[in-house]
Design an enzyme around this catalytic site. Structure first.
Site, PDB file in Angstrom:
ATOM      1  CG  ASN A  10      -1.725   1.227   1.404  1.00  0.00           C
ATOM      2  OD1 ASN A  10      -1.756   2.079   0.514  1.00  0.00           O
ATOM      3  ND2 ASN A  10      -2.405   1.345   2.530  1.00  0.00           N
ATOM      4  CD1 TRP A  11       3.283   0.871  -2.833  1.00  0.00           C
ATOM      5  CD2 TRP A  11       3.590   2.063  -4.702  1.00  0.00           C
ATOM      6  NE1 TRP A  11       3.977   0.083  -3.712  1.00  0.00           N
ATOM      7  CE2 TRP A  11       4.185   0.794  -4.874  1.00  0.00           C
ATOM      8  CE3 TRP A  11       3.649   2.976  -5.758  1.00  0.00           C
ATOM      9  CZ2 TRP A  11       4.832   0.417  -6.054  1.00  0.00           C
ATOM     10  CZ3 TRP A  11       4.290   2.609  -6.935  1.00  0.00           C
ATOM     11  CH2 TRP A  11       4.888   1.336  -7.078  1.00  0.00           C
ATOM     12  CE  LYS A  12      -0.167   3.120   4.837  1.00  0.00           C
ATOM     13  NZ  LYS A  12      -0.056   3.214   6.290  1.00  0.00           N
ATOM     14  CG  HIS A  96      -5.712   1.896   5.376  1.00  0.00           C
ATOM     15  ND1 HIS A  96      -5.269   2.789   6.312  1.00  0.00           N
ATOM     16  CD2 HIS A  96      -4.705   1.004   5.179  1.00  0.00           C
ATOM     17  CE1 HIS A  96      -4.032   2.461   6.665  1.00  0.00           C
ATOM     18  NE2 HIS A  96      -3.669   1.377   5.996  1.00  0.00           N
ATOM     19  CD  GLU A  98      -2.913   5.402   6.858  1.00  0.00           C
ATOM     20  OE1 GLU A  98      -2.916   5.419   5.615  1.00  0.00           O
ATOM     21  OE2 GLU A  98      -1.986   4.878   7.530  1.00  0.00           O
ATOM     22  CD  GLU A 168      -3.321  -2.352   7.341  1.00  0.00           C
ATOM     23  OE1 GLU A 168      -2.310  -2.656   6.721  1.00  0.00           O
ATOM     24  OE2 GLU A 168      -3.854  -1.228   7.258  1.00  0.00           O
ATOM     25  N   GLY A 174       2.746   2.297  10.872  1.00  0.00           N
ATOM     26  CA  GLY A 174       3.703   3.390  10.719  1.00  0.00           C
ATOM     27  C   GLY A 174       4.411   3.761  12.008  1.00  0.00           C
ATOM     28  CB  SER A 214       5.475  -1.833  11.956  1.00  0.00           C
ATOM     29  OG  SER A 214       5.107  -0.483  12.195  1.00  0.00           O
ATOM     30  N   GLY A 235       2.984  -1.040   4.282  1.00  0.00           N
ATOM     31  CA  GLY A 235       3.053   0.384   3.967  1.00  0.00           C
ATOM     32  C   GLY A 235       4.484   0.806   3.699  1.00  0.00           C
ATOM     33  N   GLY A 236       5.143   1.303   4.713  1.00  0.00           N
ATOM     34  CA  GLY A 236       6.476   1.890   4.576  1.00  0.00           C
ATOM     35  C   GLY A 236       7.468   1.017   3.812  1.00  0.00           C
TER      36      GLY A 236
HETATM   37  P1  13P Z   1       3.190   0.358   7.686  1.00  0.00           P
HETATM   38  O1  13P Z   1       3.726  -0.912   7.089  1.00  0.00           O
HETATM   39  O2  13P Z   1       3.898   1.581   7.239  1.00  0.00           O
HETATM   40  O3  13P Z   1       3.065   0.253   9.188  1.00  0.00           O
HETATM   41  O4  13P Z   1       1.691   0.532   7.140  1.00  0.00           O
HETATM   42  C1  13P Z   1       0.815  -0.524   7.228  1.00  0.00           C
HETATM   43  C2  13P Z   1      -0.416  -0.170   6.472  1.00  0.00           C
HETATM   44  O5  13P Z   1      -1.170   0.692   6.877  1.00  0.00           O
HETATM   45  C3  13P Z   1      -0.667  -0.869   5.204  1.00  0.00           C
HETATM   46  O6  13P Z   1      -1.940  -0.622   4.734  1.00  0.00           O
END
Ligand code: 13P
Length: 258
Positions: A10-12, A96, A98, A168, A174, A214, A235-236
């Site tokens: 997920n590149w957000k 998600h 967010e 999640e 994050g 994470s 994510g990251g």
């Molecule tokens: P991180 O891997 O940056 O913690 O993000 C997880 C995430 O929200 C994937 O959708």
């Protein structure tokens, strides 16, 4: 039949279309032909076309990070399932944390989006998870039970095989804090039991449940070894080509052992 593992990035809200092409060009040569597991990358809407062009002749699938529940019309700023399908998008992340916390998405909206995605043969990756306050007040199962029961209500039995769930924990996203494999497994097993209540045991056994929060090359092997963890939503680490490639390799190793 074992469940096929899925590693999804997920590149957000990161990467311009130009930068996204650089990233996908660094990833595809390393993992673009493997068939042991499923791999999805979900760039921002503005990079779907350019990233998609770089996935032709690869086994990597294209995902979106959100979709409208409406089919078309006067909904300024929204993107429909048909628009995504037209760009060869196969998966879409829905609900998600967010989107839930910053954009007010409720379980009822998540449900509408999930039904819309399935209707147009997009595979929804439906995210659930508790906040730190909810975990600390022992509400984890109550919150996730509600997210699953409402978010995945009324799905026709013949479409359920396309549903993917992602657990999640909000406190792990994050933050560098990961759920321990045992903590994650406990929630994944609970989610599978909830899915069985909705769609029966056989359907629940076939559903992929991803872990997100994470996940990194150094903790992925232990998480993916758990019985009910069927992949990762990353994510990251998905923004760093060598890390994402390592995570796909972890998925392949885990898949060989399951
Ligand atoms: P991180 O891997 O940056 O913690 O993000 C997880 C995430 O929200 C994937 O959708």
């Amino acid at each position: 039949m074992p469940r096929t593992l899925l590693i999804a990035g997920n590149w957000k809200m990161n990467k311009t279309a130009t930068e996204a092409v650089e990233l996908i060009k660094a990833i595809v040569p390393a993992i673009g032909k493997q068939t042991d597991i499923n791999v999805v990358v979900a760039p921002p809407f503005t990079a779907l076309q350019s990233v998609g062009e770089n996935l032709v002749n690869s086994t990597v699938n294209l995902g979106a990070q959100n979709v409208s529940e409406k089919p078309h019309g006067a909904y300024t700023g929204e993107v429909s399932t048909a628009m995504l399908r037209d760009l060869h998008v196969t998966h879409v992340i829905i609900g998600h944390s967010e989107r839930r916390s910053y954009y007010g998405e409720t379980d009822a909206i998540v449900n509408k989006k999930t039904l819309a995605a399935l209707e147009n043969t997009l595979k929804p990756i439906v995210c659930v998870g508790e906040t730190l306050a909810e975990r600390e007040s022992a509400k984890t199962f109550e919150v996730i039970g509600q997210q699953i029961t409402v978010g995945l209500a009324n799905i026709p039995a013949n479409q359920f095989a396309n549903v993917i769930v992602a657990y999640e924990p909000v406190w792990a996203i994050g933050t560098g804090k990961t759920a321990t494999p045992a903590m994650a497994q406990e929630v994944h097993a609970f989610i599978r039991a909830q899915l069985a209540k909705l769609q029966g045991e056989a359907a629940a056994q076939k559903t992929r449940i991803l872990y997100g929060g994470s996940m990194k090359p150094d903790n992925a092997d232990a998480l993916l070894a758990e019985a009910d963890i069927d992949g990762g939503l990353i994510g990251g680490a998905a923004l760093v080509a060598k890390d994402f490639i390592a995570l796909v390799e972890s998925g392949k190793k885990a898949s060989a052992r399951k």
